[in-house]
Every structure is written in C-alpha cells, then in structure tokens.
Design an enzyme around this catalytic site. Sequence first.
Site, PDB file in Angstrom:
ATOM      1  CG  HIS A  64      -1.744  -1.211   1.377  1.00 57.16           C
ATOM      2  ND1 HIS A  64      -2.630  -1.636   0.409  1.00 57.16           N
ATOM      3  CD2 HIS A  64      -1.810  -2.135   2.378  1.00 57.16           C
ATOM      4  CE1 HIS A  64      -3.223  -2.745   0.807  1.00 57.16           C
ATOM      5  NE2 HIS A  64      -2.737  -3.077   1.998  1.00 57.16           N
ATOM      6  CG  HIS A  80      -6.171  -5.973   1.476  1.00 58.60           C
ATOM      7  ND1 HIS A  80      -6.949  -5.300   2.380  1.00 58.60           N
ATOM      8  CD2 HIS A  80      -4.908  -5.936   1.963  1.00 58.60           C
ATOM      9  CE1 HIS A  80      -6.193  -4.879   3.380  1.00 58.60           C
ATOM     10  NE2 HIS A  80      -4.946  -5.237   3.153  1.00 58.60           N
TER      11      HIS A  80
END
Length: 333
Positions: A57, A219
């Site tokens: 991320h 995700h």
Amino acid sequence: MKKLINDPKNVVIEAVAGFEAAHGDIVRVSHDPIFIARSDAPVHGKVGIVSGGGSGHEPLHGGFVGYGMLDAAVPGAVFTSPTPDPILAATQVVDGGAGVLHLVKNYTGDVLNFETAADLASAEGIEVRAVIINDDVAVKDSLYTAGRRGVAGTVLVEKITGAAAERGDDLAAVVAVAEKVNSRVRTMGVALTPCVVPHAGEPSFVLADDEIEIGIGIHGEPGRERIKLEPADAIVDRLLAPILDDLPFVAGDAVLLFVNGMGGTPQVELYIVFRRAAEVLAEKGITVTRSLVGNYTTSLEMAGTSISVLKLDEELTSLWDAPVQTAALRWGR
C-alpha cells in the site's frame, strides 16, 4: 507476471532496505524484527505514534514516518498483517515516556496483532491506546473485517494525529484527535483493474475489459457492485453520493478533499476525478479548503481511485497545516 523484483519471498525485506538507503536522513530501520522508526525516536515527553499493516500500500505506512506524523511503521508481508513481535519492538523504541498510540486499520489480522502487542507493552509498563480506523463507506463487513474497512482516510488520521502529538498533547488528547478525524472522514473507492500479489503470481480478482468494481477494498476485496465502465464524471458521482450521505456532509461545511490513486492510475486522471468531485461539492454548498491528490494508499499496481472527504474545523485545519517531514508528505519545515 512482470514485476521489478528478485525473489517474491524477499520483496518486503529488499524494499525496506531500499527505503532506508533513500531516506536515512528521516528514518532508521530495524531489520530483525522489521520496522521503520523516525531517526530521532524516542522523542522524550512526546506521545509515540505507531501504525502499520500489510505491505503493498506504499507509501502507507513507512512513507509517513517522520517529524509531524508517525514515529514508527511496521510492515507485514504483502497484504498480510505484521505479527505482534515487530509491533511490540516498534512500540518500545518510540516510547518517550508519554505513552504510545496505535493507529490500526480495521482489518481482523491487524486489530488482533496490534492488540496482542499492546498487551505485551502494557505488561512492561508502557501505556498504550489504540484507535481503529474505519473510514470506508462501501461495505459493512468484508472478507477481512468485522465492520467497515480502514482505507485511504488513514493518511489523514495519521497526519493530523501526528501533528497533535508533535505539539505536545498528552495521550488522552492525541487519542481524542485521532477519534475525531476518524469520525469525520468518509471514503469510497473504485477499481479499474486487479493487482497481482508477488507470491501469488496471478491477479487477485478478475475484471472484464469493460468492467469496474465500485466500492473496492485496498486488498482487492469485492465492493458494492460491478458495472460497465462509465465516463469519469459518472464514476465520481457514484463514489461521492454515499460518502456525502453517510456523515452526512451538508451545505456550509468546510472539507479536505483527498483523491487517492490505487497505484496504477496516472496523476492526470486523478486530477480529472478531483475536478468533478470539487464541482459536486461546490454545487452542494460544501467548500473545499484543503486538498490532497496522489498515490498515497495504494494496492500494488491496481488502476483505480478512492475519494475521501474530511469535515474540517479550525483545530483540524491547523493540525493539517502543521509542519511535516516524511518521505511522502513534506511541508512547512
């Protein structure tokens, strides 16, 4: 799969080593257990702030370690929570005697492992509090969460909370600021393409060439609906409507508008999204007084965007404007 990697098992280890080499003026790195801390930690008398989560991320979370933001970040494997041991070690390193706050995205593994680390730190006499970030309005529960997910609004919580700690607020006051930001920020995302987790070697989900997923998680978790590709303005309208209805945001509000890229979206497209979002807010009498545009909470190479809207007041605006010096955010210093 085409990626600039060596061995999938070493992606996080080698990326953190590269981060250390690039930003050694701001951070120092522990390699075993692995975590990133600000170079001057612990800061005596200051509340320490620790966050973290699965890698993939970036720049979240390591890119936000430094003056005015995080004291430490703990990276797990790609899309996998860090274990309690490095979280505990990071907590110990940043404890300057004023307590430590854990900022935790609402994913089951993150919540459980940070709780365990906090219990272990408390047994050593470190006062630890936690704030669970859950800004996503797309879905109530998902594959990874009970309740709403923590997504791009995490950046805003980390920045503003970090500024409160930097100005010398005590632990209770810093917690109150974090909770305030979390309660006033809402986020919704969209995916145009899937991403490929290195150790999996294949897309995490499948979208047809003419499909997009509204309400995606960071995700690749499913969102609210899968629809045919639409023009950018129509997509922005779909994302903003549930955001504005949820708080709700109303005419007269001053807000920070944050358009985040998911990793594979060029800046030119993000500004097209920002333009439309600002138009919609203006039409509703909501004033954008602060802004952030860029890839800050990504999902590897996923193409897509998320929109976050934070309702500001004088205190939150001042804390947002306060100096920060990290790899990914720098101003005023």
